[in-house]
Write a protein that holds these residues in place. Sequence first.
Motif, PDB file in Angstrom:
ATOM      1  N   GLU A 199       0.953  -1.413   0.258  1.00 28.98           N
ATOM      2  CA  GLU A 199       0.009   0.056  -0.134  1.00 28.98           C
ATOM      3  C   GLU A 199       0.709   1.362   0.091  1.00 28.98           C
ATOM      4  O   GLU A 199       0.456   2.226  -0.629  1.00 28.98           O
ATOM      5  CB  GLU A 199      -1.026   0.070   1.247  1.00 28.98           C
ATOM      6  N   VAL A 200       2.039   1.261   0.803  1.00 27.53           N
ATOM      7  CA  VAL A 200       2.851   2.309   0.941  1.00 27.53           C
ATOM      8  C   VAL A 200       3.594   2.628  -0.563  1.00 27.53           C
ATOM      9  O   VAL A 200       3.482   3.729  -1.168  1.00 27.53           O
ATOM     10  CB  VAL A 200       3.944   2.124   1.609  1.00 27.53           C
ATOM     11  N   ARG A 201       3.935   1.408  -1.362  1.00 30.25           N
ATOM     12  CA  ARG A 201       4.304   1.744  -2.634  1.00 30.25           C
ATOM     13  C   ARG A 201       3.500   2.078  -3.745  1.00 30.25           C
ATOM     14  O   ARG A 201       3.771   2.938  -4.729  1.00 30.25           O
ATOM     15  CB  ARG A 201       5.096   0.465  -3.363  1.00 30.25           C
ATOM     16  N   LYS A 202       1.996   1.908  -3.615  1.00 31.49           N
ATOM     17  CA  LYS A 202       0.937   2.157  -4.299  1.00 31.49           C
ATOM     18  C   LYS A 202       0.834   3.925  -4.415  1.00 31.49           C
ATOM     19  O   LYS A 202       0.453   4.310  -5.109  1.00 31.49           O
ATOM     20  CB  LYS A 202      -0.235   1.588  -4.040  1.00 31.49           C
ATOM     21  N   LYS A 203       1.030   4.397  -3.348  1.00 29.77           N
ATOM     22  CA  LYS A 203       1.145   5.962  -3.036  1.00 29.77           C
ATOM     23  C   LYS A 203       2.367   6.718  -3.733  1.00 29.77           C
ATOM     24  O   LYS A 203       2.525   7.846  -3.751  1.00 29.77           O
ATOM     25  CB  LYS A 203       1.131   6.243  -1.513  1.00 29.77           C
ATOM     26  N   CYS A 204       3.533   5.918  -3.927  1.00 31.88           N
ATOM     27  CA  CYS A 204       4.619   6.524  -4.440  1.00 31.88           C
ATOM     28  C   CYS A 204       5.092   6.091  -5.695  1.00 31.88           C
ATOM     29  O   CYS A 204       4.814   4.777  -6.183  1.00 31.88           O
ATOM     30  CB  CYS A 204       5.918   5.891  -3.227  1.00 31.88           C
ATOM     31  N   GLY A 205       5.825   6.983  -6.546  1.00 28.21           N
ATOM     32  CA  GLY A 205       6.220   6.681  -7.517  1.00 28.21           C
ATOM     33  C   GLY A 205       7.853   7.045  -7.762  1.00 28.21           C
ATOM     34  O   GLY A 205       8.225   8.217  -7.181  1.00 28.21           O
ATOM     35  N   MET A 206       8.733   6.072  -8.116  1.00 30.03           N
ATOM     36  CA  MET A 206      10.151   6.552  -8.037  1.00 30.03           C
ATOM     37  C   MET A 206      10.605   6.328  -9.564  1.00 30.03           C
ATOM     38  O   MET A 206      10.588   5.451 -10.078  1.00 30.03           O
ATOM     39  CB  MET A 206      10.761   5.491  -7.139  1.00 30.03           C
ATOM     40  N   VAL A 207      11.408   7.707  -9.761  1.00 25.49           N
ATOM     41  CA  VAL A 207      12.300   7.682 -10.726  1.00 25.49           C
ATOM     42  C   VAL A 207      13.709   7.706 -10.701  1.00 25.49           C
ATOM     43  O   VAL A 207      14.310   8.587  -9.979  1.00 25.49           O
ATOM     44  CB  VAL A 207      11.900   9.203 -11.471  1.00 25.49           C
ATOM     45  N   LEU A 208      14.397   6.723 -11.098  1.00 22.20           N
ATOM     46  CA  LEU A 208      15.633   6.467 -10.778  1.00 22.20           C
ATOM     47  C   LEU A 208      16.692   7.373 -11.907  1.00 22.20           C
ATOM     48  O   LEU A 208      16.153   7.782 -12.907  1.00 22.20           O
ATOM     49  CB  LEU A 208      15.972   4.981 -11.209  1.00 22.20           C
TER      50      LEU A 208
ATOM     51  N   SER B  39      -0.407   9.936 -19.663  1.00 21.04           N
ATOM     52  CA  SER B  39       0.783   9.987 -19.068  1.00 21.04           C
ATOM     53  C   SER B  39       2.112  10.651 -19.954  1.00 21.04           C
ATOM     54  O   SER B  39       2.782  11.631 -19.665  1.00 21.04           O
ATOM     55  CB  SER B  39       1.349   8.737 -18.607  1.00 21.04           C
ATOM     56  N   LEU B  40       1.893  10.149 -21.103  1.00 20.62           N
ATOM     57  CA  LEU B  40       2.861  10.691 -22.475  1.00 20.62           C
ATOM     58  C   LEU B  40       2.456  12.185 -22.679  1.00 20.62           C
ATOM     59  O   LEU B  40       3.253  13.095 -22.767  1.00 20.62           O
ATOM     60  CB  LEU B  40       2.595   9.962 -23.741  1.00 20.62           C
TER      61      LEU B  40
ATOM     62  N   ALA C  61       6.703   9.227 -17.298  1.00 23.22           N
ATOM     63  CA  ALA C  61       5.426   8.875 -17.661  1.00 23.22           C
ATOM     64  C   ALA C  61       4.920   7.358 -17.077  1.00 23.22           C
ATOM     65  O   ALA C  61       3.709   7.196 -16.707  1.00 23.22           O
ATOM     66  CB  ALA C  61       5.196   8.671 -19.299  1.00 23.22           C
ATOM     67  N   ARG C  62       5.649   6.457 -17.006  1.00 27.98           N
ATOM     68  CA  ARG C  62       5.406   5.057 -16.467  1.00 27.98           C
ATOM     69  C   ARG C  62       5.050   5.314 -15.018  1.00 27.98           C
ATOM     70  O   ARG C  62       3.932   4.711 -14.649  1.00 27.98           O
ATOM     71  CB  ARG C  62       6.510   4.100 -16.629  1.00 27.98           C
ATOM     72  N   THR C  63       5.817   5.882 -14.325  1.00 25.87           N
ATOM     73  CA  THR C  63       5.529   6.493 -12.868  1.00 25.87           C
ATOM     74  C   THR C  63       4.240   6.990 -12.822  1.00 25.87           C
ATOM     75  O   THR C  63       3.486   7.045 -12.009  1.00 25.87           O
ATOM     76  CB  THR C  63       6.796   7.245 -12.325  1.00 25.87           C
ATOM     77  N   LEU C  64       3.987   8.151 -13.649  1.00 25.03           N
ATOM     78  CA  LEU C  64       2.572   9.020 -13.341  1.00 25.03           C
ATOM     79  C   LEU C  64       1.513   8.200 -13.904  1.00 25.03           C
ATOM     80  O   LEU C  64       0.508   8.493 -13.311  1.00 25.03           O
ATOM     81  CB  LEU C  64       2.780  10.110 -14.422  1.00 25.03           C
TER      82      LEU C  64
ATOM     83  N   VAL D  38      -0.825   7.110 -11.147  1.00 29.68           N
ATOM     84  CA  VAL D  38      -1.558   8.341 -10.325  1.00 29.68           C
ATOM     85  C   VAL D  38      -0.892   8.303  -8.814  1.00 29.68           C
ATOM     86  O   VAL D  38      -1.596   8.022  -7.882  1.00 29.68           O
ATOM     87  CB  VAL D  38      -2.676   8.085 -10.117  1.00 29.68           C
ATOM     88  N   PRO D  39       0.469   8.469  -8.586  1.00 29.98           N
ATOM     89  CA  PRO D  39       1.188   8.518  -7.057  1.00 29.98           C
ATOM     90  C   PRO D  39       0.691   9.630  -6.563  1.00 29.98           C
ATOM     91  O   PRO D  39       0.577  10.821  -7.154  1.00 29.98           O
ATOM     92  CB  PRO D  39       2.468   8.070  -7.341  1.00 29.98           C
ATOM     93  N   LYS D  40       0.875   9.708  -5.242  1.00 29.51           N
ATOM     94  CA  LYS D  40       0.649  10.962  -4.441  1.00 29.51           C
ATOM     95  C   LYS D  40       1.840  11.579  -4.276  1.00 29.51           C
ATOM     96  O   LYS D  40       2.072  12.826  -3.676  1.00 29.51           O
ATOM     97  CB  LYS D  40      -0.149  10.467  -2.961  1.00 29.51           C
ATOM     98  N   ILE D  41       2.918  10.650  -4.035  1.00 29.07           N
ATOM     99  CA  ILE D  41       4.492  11.145  -4.073  1.00 29.07           C
ATOM    100  C   ILE D  41       5.117  10.578  -5.001  1.00 29.07           C
ATOM    101  O   ILE D  41       5.225   9.610  -5.493  1.00 29.07           O
ATOM    102  CB  ILE D  41       4.824  10.396  -2.522  1.00 29.07           C
ATOM    103  N   LEU D  42       6.218  11.664  -5.534  1.00 32.90           N
ATOM    104  CA  LEU D  42       7.059  11.241  -6.670  1.00 32.90           C
ATOM    105  C   LEU D  42       8.237  11.627  -5.850  1.00 32.90           C
ATOM    106  O   LEU D  42       8.864  12.615  -5.294  1.00 32.90           O
ATOM    107  CB  LEU D  42       6.774  12.294  -7.813  1.00 32.90           C
TER     108      LEU D  42
END
Length: 241
Positions: free
Chosen positions: A75-84, A121-122, A149-152, A155-159
């Motif tokens: 559930e935590v990871r669903k809230k977050c999007g990580m761009v490496l 997203s694109l 775009a893949r992260t977005l 629809v994460p709440k945290i980027l």
Amino acid sequence: MIEFVNFKKNFGNKEILKGLTFKVNKGEIVFILGMSGTGKSVLLKNIVGLMRPTSGQLFVAGEDISGFKESQYYEVRKKCGMVLQSPALFESFTVFENIAFGLRRNSSFDEAEIDRRVKESLRLVQLKGVEHKWPQELSFGMQKRVSLARTLAVVPKILLFDEPTTGLDPVTTNVINKLIFDLSRELNTTSVVVSHDISCALDIADRIIVLDGGQIVAQGSPKELVKSTIPLVKDFLMEVR
């Protein structure tokens, strides 16, 4: 949205983070600056459970996750999007398939909704019309935007951004910075950007936190940071003068 309280992280006998306490408020863009090896990326990895704290507390959306087991992080990871730093795209997938991958694995959306989310997203990263291209047909900067775009798409709440402009030319760096700012404002996301680029931070951050030796040595708005007398901050500022 995120709060570290007396947060410590050790690797063996080496103390990397030494009791950090700070908050990231909803909708803020917060840059975490510091020299290489000072623990900036470690903070991001703890937020999504790729690492765990040695001691202290970490709250995400008001919930203390510092003692979570692996099964509780979904559930935590669903809230977050990580761009490496690296786009990390599947070269055997088209752009569309890369962005749709997470949606197909972690949602019950039908293909029509997946198609809509991929194209939206694109649009958000200013890459309309490239969904049928292959990653190797795109520049490195465009690949970074596809990764965003893949992260977005979910629809994460945290980027969370880990050195998002590493390896990019100045023009593409400005594009990525503008995207981080525009997306945070348009989507009302909370953004944490790990970087060593103070020029980027001064341009788009609401607040800047500077780490040195595993501790916070300075923090404040860009206007406050440029007046700092802290030696490390002054060294960073030399880059933009």
